[in-house]
Each structure stands twice: as C-alpha cells, then as structure tokens.
Design a protein around this motif. Structure first.
Motif, PDB file in Angstrom:
ATOM      1  N   ARG A  72       0.819  -1.214   0.000  1.00  0.00           N
ATOM      2  CA  ARG A  72       0.000   0.000   0.000  1.00  0.00           C
ATOM      3  C   ARG A  72       0.854   1.267   0.000  1.00  0.00           C
ATOM      4  NH1 ARG A  72      -1.781   3.267   3.974  1.00  0.00           N
ATOM      5  NH2 ARG A  72      -0.919   1.861   5.560  1.00  0.00           N
ATOM      6  N   ILE A  73       1.889   1.299   0.831  1.00  0.00           N
ATOM      7  CA  ILE A  73       2.709   2.513   0.946  1.00  0.00           C
ATOM      8  C   ILE A  73       3.434   2.802  -0.375  1.00  0.00           C
ATOM      9  CG2 ILE A  73       4.707   3.535   2.102  1.00  0.00           C
ATOM     10  CD1 ILE A  73       3.842   2.118   4.649  1.00  0.00           C
ATOM     11  N   GLU A  74       4.001   1.767  -0.985  1.00  0.00           N
ATOM     12  CA  GLU A  74       4.675   1.944  -2.271  1.00  0.00           C
ATOM     13  C   GLU A  74       3.722   2.485  -3.327  1.00  0.00           C
ATOM     14  OE1 GLU A  74       8.154  -1.513  -2.254  1.00  0.00           O
ATOM     15  OE2 GLU A  74       6.296  -1.823  -3.375  1.00  0.00           O
ATOM     16  N   ASN A  75       2.559   1.905  -3.407  1.00  0.00           N
ATOM     17  CA  ASN A  75       1.585   2.324  -4.415  1.00  0.00           C
ATOM     18  C   ASN A  75       1.100   3.754  -4.173  1.00  0.00           C
ATOM     19  OD1 ASN A  75       0.598   0.036  -6.425  1.00  0.00           O
ATOM     20  ND2 ASN A  75       1.121  -0.966  -4.505  1.00  0.00           N
ATOM     21  N   GLN A  76       0.840   4.098  -2.924  1.00  0.00           N
ATOM     22  CA  GLN A  76       0.395   5.456  -2.614  1.00  0.00           C
ATOM     23  C   GLN A  76       1.488   6.478  -2.937  1.00  0.00           C
ATOM     24  OE1 GLN A  76      -0.810   5.260   1.513  1.00  0.00           O
ATOM     25  NE2 GLN A  76      -2.902   4.659   1.006  1.00  0.00           N
ATOM     26  N   TYR A  77       2.715   6.113  -2.653  1.00  0.00           N
ATOM     27  CA  TYR A  77       3.855   7.003  -2.901  1.00  0.00           C
ATOM     28  C   TYR A  77       4.000   7.294  -4.398  1.00  0.00           C
ATOM     29  CZ  TYR A  77       8.842   8.320  -3.133  1.00  0.00           C
ATOM     30  OH  TYR A  77      10.038   8.944  -3.378  1.00  0.00           O
ATOM     31  N   VAL A  78       4.014   6.253  -5.198  1.00  0.00           N
ATOM     32  CA  VAL A  78       4.164   6.430  -6.652  1.00  0.00           C
ATOM     33  C   VAL A  78       2.953   7.155  -7.227  1.00  0.00           C
ATOM     34  CG1 VAL A  78       4.350   5.206  -8.859  1.00  0.00           C
ATOM     35  CG2 VAL A  78       5.694   4.438  -6.880  1.00  0.00           C
ATOM     36  N   GLN A  79       1.754   6.802  -6.755  1.00  0.00           N
ATOM     37  CA  GLN A  79       0.539   7.452  -7.247  1.00  0.00           C
ATOM     38  C   GLN A  79       0.534   8.938  -6.896  1.00  0.00           C
ATOM     39  OE1 GLN A  79      -2.077   5.687  -9.092  1.00  0.00           O
ATOM     40  NE2 GLN A  79      -2.412   7.855  -9.596  1.00  0.00           N
ATOM     41  N   VAL A 122      -1.539   3.979 -13.381  1.00  0.00           N
ATOM     42  CA  VAL A 122      -0.210   3.866 -12.786  1.00  0.00           C
ATOM     43  C   VAL A 122      -0.111   2.535 -12.049  1.00  0.00           C
ATOM     44  CG1 VAL A 122       1.469   4.935 -11.236  1.00  0.00           C
ATOM     45  CG2 VAL A 122      -0.167   6.377 -12.488  1.00  0.00           C
ATOM     46  N   VAL A 123       0.915   1.754 -12.358  1.00  0.00           N
ATOM     47  CA  VAL A 123       1.101   0.448 -11.733  1.00  0.00           C
ATOM     48  C   VAL A 123       2.541   0.326 -11.240  1.00  0.00           C
ATOM     49  CG1 VAL A 123       1.147  -2.054 -12.119  1.00  0.00           C
ATOM     50  CG2 VAL A 123      -0.677  -0.677 -13.122  1.00  0.00           C
ATOM     51  N   VAL A 124       2.695  -0.189 -10.018  1.00  0.00           N
ATOM     52  CA  VAL A 124       4.018  -0.487  -9.465  1.00  0.00           C
ATOM     53  C   VAL A 124       4.262  -1.982  -9.632  1.00  0.00           C
ATOM     54  CG1 VAL A 124       5.491  -0.434  -7.417  1.00  0.00           C
ATOM     55  CG2 VAL A 124       3.818   1.398  -7.809  1.00  0.00           C
ATOM     56  N   PHE A 125       5.356  -2.334 -10.293  1.00  0.00           N
ATOM     57  CA  PHE A 125       5.708  -3.736 -10.508  1.00  0.00           C
ATOM     58  C   PHE A 125       6.760  -4.158  -9.487  1.00  0.00           C
ATOM     59  CE2 PHE A 125       4.139  -2.311 -14.637  1.00  0.00           C
ATOM     60  CZ  PHE A 125       3.250  -3.327 -14.954  1.00  0.00           C
ATOM     61  N   ASP A 126       6.513  -5.287  -8.862  1.00  0.00           N
ATOM     62  CA  ASP A 126       7.398  -5.814  -7.819  1.00  0.00           C
ATOM     63  C   ASP A 126       8.568  -6.531  -8.489  1.00  0.00           C
ATOM     64  OD1 ASP A 126       8.561  -6.743  -5.552  1.00  0.00           O
ATOM     65  OD2 ASP A 126       6.879  -7.974  -4.876  1.00  0.00           O
ATOM     66  N   ASN A 133       3.613  16.717  -1.421  1.00  0.00           N
ATOM     67  CA  ASN A 133       4.051  16.135  -0.161  1.00  0.00           C
ATOM     68  C   ASN A 133       3.844  14.634  -0.233  1.00  0.00           C
ATOM     69  OD1 ASN A 133       4.946  15.822   2.490  1.00  0.00           O
ATOM     70  ND2 ASN A 133       2.906  16.184   3.349  1.00  0.00           N
ATOM     71  N   CYS A 134       4.694  13.989  -1.020  1.00  0.00           N
ATOM     72  CA  CYS A 134       4.599  12.535  -1.227  1.00  0.00           C
ATOM     73  C   CYS A 134       5.552  11.846  -0.270  1.00  0.00           C
ATOM     74  CB  CYS A 134       4.932  12.187  -2.679  1.00  0.00           C
ATOM     75  SG  CYS A 134       3.843  12.990  -3.882  1.00  0.00           S
ATOM     76  N   ILE A 135       5.006  10.976   0.562  1.00  0.00           N
ATOM     77  CA  ILE A 135       5.790  10.336   1.621  1.00  0.00           C
ATOM     78  C   ILE A 135       6.129   8.909   1.221  1.00  0.00           C
ATOM     79  CG2 ILE A 135       5.811   9.640   4.044  1.00  0.00           C
ATOM     80  CD1 ILE A 135       3.790  11.895   4.554  1.00  0.00           C
ATOM     81  N   GLN A 136       7.428   8.595   1.272  1.00  0.00           N
ATOM     82  CA  GLN A 136       7.890   7.257   0.878  1.00  0.00           C
ATOM     83  C   GLN A 136       7.797   6.295   2.057  1.00  0.00           C
ATOM     84  OE1 GLN A 136      11.825   7.212  -0.757  1.00  0.00           O
ATOM     85  NE2 GLN A 136      11.651   5.140  -1.530  1.00  0.00           N
TER      86      GLN A 136
END
Length: 264
Positions: A55-62, A83-87, A261-264
């Motif tokens: 969830r955190i990775e996807n929210q960050y990239v989005q 937008v898709v995050v690939f593992d 303000n994108c938080i990683q």
C-alpha cells in the motif's frame, strides 16, 4: 548502399511535425494505433509480471503521478492515466501511449527522494509527450525499407553473393550506428529536458534530476557501454545537460502553487 542512404535521407524530407523541443520528426503511425499498442503492451505486462500490493509503495508512486499528470500537455492523452508499481528489482520505469505508467520497485532504491522519482517518471512521460514510440517505429520502418531496396539493387547490379553479404552487413551497421542509436540517444536527451520542465511545473525540485543520474551512474558501477554504442547518452552527458537546463525551469518551479508532499 547509396540507395539505402537515399532512403534514410528521405526520412528527413518527409518529416511533417516537430517535437516539443523543435526537432523535426518522422511519424508514420496514427495516435490511435500507438494508444492501442500501448494498452495491449501494458495489459501484457500486468499479466506477466508481479504487481506490487504494498500500500505505501503504491500510494507514494501514485502521489507523484497525480502531481505530474495535470501538467502533461493537452492532447497527449485524453483520458485517465493508469499507474502500476511492478514488484521487480530492475532499476527502471516506463510510460506508454494510451496513458500508462509503470514503475519497478528497484528504481525506488536509486531514486532516493520524491523529487528524484519525479524526475524518472517525468522523463518517461516525456517519451509519450514527444511521441518517441511513433518516431522509433517510423525510423525502423524506413531503415528496413532502405535495407530491402539496397538488397534488391545489389542483386540487380550483379554483385556476387559474398560481396552482397558484406555490403548488406555494412548497410546494417550504418542503420544501427548512423541512424537508430543516434535517434535513440536524441530521444533520451529530449525526454530528460521535457521531464525536467514537467517536474518543475508540478513543484518538484529540478536539482534532483542530475542527482538522480549520479545515483544511476553509481548503481551501474561502470558497466555502461561507450556512448556511441548505447541507446542512452552517457550519465556524465545527461548530468551536464540537465544542470545547464535547470535555470530555464526554475521560474516554473517557483511558480508552482503547491509543492507535492509525497511520503515514501
């Protein structure tokens, strides 16, 4: 060989549009064709590669994508971007015609800040803005046509099979190192500049872009081929070009109403 060169030169004559930086372009395919291909390719990626469920990775990239997308020029894509995050540990990201953005988790370790990741994503979106996919397909089509015509011409001229093979090999090298690779490097450099402007307008610090490429150079550990043999400019070339371009986009950065303000 001469016929092949004529066909390559013809690509410049039939250029009917210019890129966002003013460079002449050859585009033989419609936007609808490219969008359809982008949709199909992205669907294949999602079915064949592992999609991140973090969830955190996807929210960050989005979050970064959401800041960049409103500043994409009108007409690039008239719909909602996906937008898709690939593992996957590969250090990469991409964007495709049809409003598709893919980010691999490996790049998140090299792009250490939201501004640096915005420079990566802005660069990839820059390829779509400038329609580089269309141009590359068009140049490949013309190059292949030139090679076919050259082959027919050599046969008609009675060139022996041995000499014909040597001359065709030379024509192939000319196409690769004289046309395809220089065009590819030009596209990468152009996308760097488009992405720099895009990230600045979105409120991301442009100074992060050359820093990102310093990180990329460190991650490559000296394994990159010489620039003339590569599809990409050398990291030092990119860093210098980005540093030189930063002053031209700082007004856009300062004028950005909201700093993301994108938080990683």
């Amino acid at each position: 060989m001469r016929i092949f060169i004529y066909v390559v030169l013809l690509s410049g004559i039939i250029a009917c549009s210019t890129s966002p930086t003013g460079r002449n372009q050859v585009k033989l395919f419609s936007s609808d064709t490219l969008n359809s291909m982008g949709n199909d390719t992205f669907a294949a990626f999602k079915s064949e590669q592992k999609v991140s469920t973090q969830r955190i990775e996807n929210q960050y990239v989005q979050c970064i994508a959401d800041a960049l997308i409103p500043h994409i020029p009108t007409g690039t894509f008239d719909g909602d971007w996906e937008v898709v995050v690939f593992d996957d540990e590969q250090i990469n990201a991409f964007a495709l015609p049809g409003g598709k953005i893919g980010v691999y988790t490996g790049i998140l370790k090299v792009a250490e800040t939201p501004d640096q990741l915005a420079s990566v994503m802005g660069h990839e979106i820059g390829h779509v803005i400038a329609e580089h996919g269309n141009e590359r397909m068009s140049i490949a089509t013309l190059s292949n046509l030139g090679l076919q015509i050259t082959n027919v011409g050599l046969k008609s001229a009675g060139v022996t099979n041995k000499n014909q093979a040597l001359m065709m090999a030379g024509a192939g090298l000319l196409a690769q190192y004289g046309v395809n690779l220089p065009f590819s490097r030009a596209h990468e450099s152009e996308s760097d500049l488009i992405g720099l402007q895009l990230m600045a307008k979105a409120g991301f610090n442009p100074h992060a872009a050359p820093k990102l490429w310093e990180n990329m150079a460190a991650a490559a550990k000296g394994s990159a081929p010489p620039e003339w043999q590569s599809t990409h400019p050398a990291n030092d070339t990119r860093i210098a070009a980005l540093n030189a371009a930063i002053p031209s986009v700082m007004a856009d950065y300062r004028a950005a109403a909201n700093k993301p303000n994108c938080i990683q």
